[in-house]
Design an enzyme around this catalytic site. Structure first.
Site: not given
Length: 165
Positions: A61, A63, A91, A94, A165
């Site tokens: 991630h 961060e 999150c 992070c 998607d």
């Protein structure tokens, strides 16, 4: 300018930069998240995209990667006076990295709850519904959290359109 003197206008400008980093992350084949580290005087010190695609790095991630790099470059006392800007709310992983890295201020554009609406049940990003404020509140340091910014939510969310998607 000390970080305590950052205006909303300055925060918005820096969040727009973090959103651009998230756009670049997507363009480079990674998930669409971006983070920047800003000095107490308002200078951008580091920029970080997500890096997990193709590397199988579950902690890739933006961060977390930014904090890993920052902790090698800067003293903990200096980092406490810095701000981390993120395109989406950090999150729990992070937030933990930010906490342990000792950054004293976090600013984000879009909530994790809104991100969950965008990602749905996509197994690539099983998003928590756990605000970073709650993670930080469980710690022993008063990390300042600023966000979300409703005027930037659509811009931050647009980078995710069609991705999950």
């Amino acid at each position: 300018m000390s970080r305590k003197q950052f205006t909303r206008e300055k925060d918005v400008a820096l969040l727009e930069r973090a959103i651009e980093v998230s756009r670049a992350s997507r363009e480079h084949g990674n998930t669409p998240f971006g983070a920047i580290l800003v000095s107490p005087s308002g200078d951008v010190l580091l920029e970080q995209e997500n890096v997990e695609i193709g590397t199988h790095k579950c902690t890739g991630h933006a961060e977390t990667q930014l904090m890993e790099h920052a902790s090698q470059l800067y003293d903990r006392d200096y980092l406490w006076d810095c701000s981390l800007y993120a395109s989406a709310e950090p999150c729990s992983m992070c937030a933990g990295a930010i906490y342990w890295g000792n950054v004293g201020r976090v600013v984000y554009a879009m909530t994790e709850r809104r991100l969950l609406e965008l990602t749905g049940s996509n197994e690539q990003n099983p998003t928590f519904d756990l605000p970073c404020r709650r993670v930080f509140a469980a710690g022993q340091k008063p990390i300042e959290v600023v966000g979300p910014f409703p005027e930037l939510e659509a811009k931050a969310a647009a980078v995710h359109e069609g991705y999950w998607d």
